[in-house]
Design an enzyme around this catalytic site. Structure first.
Site, PDB file in Angstrom:
ATOM      1  CG  ASP A 115      -2.038   0.992   1.136  1.00  0.00           C
ATOM      2  OD1 ASP A 115      -2.086   1.743   0.144  1.00  0.00           O
ATOM      3  OD2 ASP A 115      -2.864   1.036   2.063  1.00  0.00           O
ATOM      4  CB  ALA A 116       3.486   2.359  -2.070  1.00  0.00           C
ATOM      5  CE  LYS A 117      -4.022   4.833   0.001  1.00  0.00           C
ATOM      6  NZ  LYS A 117      -3.418   3.974   1.038  1.00  0.00           N
ATOM      7  NE  ARG A 118       6.131   5.431  -3.692  1.00  0.00           N
ATOM      8  CZ  ARG A 118       6.121   5.261  -2.358  1.00  0.00           C
ATOM      9  NH1 ARG A 118       4.991   5.394  -1.684  1.00  0.00           N
ATOM     10  NH2 ARG A 118       7.250   4.975  -1.709  1.00  0.00           N
TER      11      ARG A 118
END
Length: 301
Positions: A115-118
């Site tokens: 879950d890094a939402k890049r």
């Protein structure tokens, strides 16, 4: 081939020249949800949770926390979701722990959603794709959360990398935070909302996949009729939905019907605090995860 404690096949289906050959992420996720229940357990080592567990707010405490959660739930839930921010806040030592958690999770056969939402453009997005979706990268799990708000076309490098390696994406679409509405419900000159554009992009990439595609959306389980209001056809996406808010956060069967309608069979419920609050005892964590998985299955049935 890696395998979970109960014998469920792991993510590497066949070893081949040039690296592992995997079934597509969407198919692997559907199988994992059928075997263990449609639950993804977040690994979110907030400073307050570390303190509640009697752990130090440093890389050592982070490592104990994350590996304890994995020990409790790996091979027993469909997926785990380490939140990169809580590892990155500890600098290089924290990122090293994230790498260890990704590797440990995948060795058990449990799907790992990083879950890094890049989200970025051009070569920068390509760099993120290389870091989180390339075979051999220590940060590459089975899927990555991404942000489409520089335009869905900006995610092309990530989509190409994910689909080429049997991995998946979850793009933010309809989130439960009140600030999200002003962006996600905004409409273009031709009247199509931003959220609907994101959903249509995912649907195009998922066309023809069986039983579902590998490009999913993040849709909050508590957003009510937001999909209908924004003109989003969730059923047409034909991909998985990562849904925070199921169970302890208030969304049950009625709420899920309102949000997802006939698409709710593709929902992967995400639970963090509802499970992590039971720690640090492994047995208590395991029991909390089992309850959450059963609640999600009942709500989505």
């Amino acid at each position: 081939m890696s395998a979970a404690p109960d014998g469920t096949p792991g993510p590497d289906v066949v070893a081949a020249q040039g690296g592992p050959v995997r079934a597509p992420f969407g198919a692997r996720l559907a199988a994992a949800a059928a075997a263990h229940g449609p639950l993804c357990v977040g690994i979110d080592p907030h400073a307050s949770l570390l303190a509640a567990w009697g752990l130090t707010d440093d890389a050592a405490g982070l490592r104990t926390f994350a590996l304890t959660v994995l020990d409790a739930v790996a091979g027993r839930v469909a997926a785990v979701k380490p939140q990169a921010a809580f590892f990155e806040r500890h600098g290089a030592a924290g990122v090293a722990v994230l790498e260890e958690v990704v590797a440990a999770g995948r060795q058990t056969g449990t799907l790992v959603v990083v879950d890094a939402k890049r989200g970025d453009i051009g070569s920068t997005m390509g760099g993120y794709a290389d870091a989180f979706l390339r075979d051999g990268s220590p940060l590459a799990g089975d899927a990555l959360t991404v942000s489409p708000y520089l335009g869905v076309g900006s995610l092309t490098p990530a989509a190409q990398a994910a689909l080429a390696t049997g991995r998946g994406l979850f793009a933010l679409c309809l989130t439960s935070n009140p600030e999200g509405r002003s962006v996600q419900h905004a409409r273009s000159a031709d009247g199509v909302s931003v959220a609907a554009q994101v959903a249509a992009w995912a649907a195009g990439l998922n066309a023809g996949a069986d039983p579902q595609g590998s490009v999913g959306l993040v849709v909050g389980a508590t957003v009510g009729d937001a999909a209908a209001e924004a003109g989003v056809d969730l059923e047409a996406v034909h991909g998985p939905f990562l849904a925070p808010g199921v169970g302890a956060q208030g969304a049950g069967a009625a709420e899920l019907r309102a949000v997802f309608g006939r698409a709710r069979g593709h929902v992967l419920a995400s639970s963090s605090r509802g499970v992590l609050g039971a720690g640090p005892d492994v047995g208590a964590l395991r029991a909390a995860a089992r309850r959450a998985a059963d609640e999600a299955a009942a709500a989505l049935g």
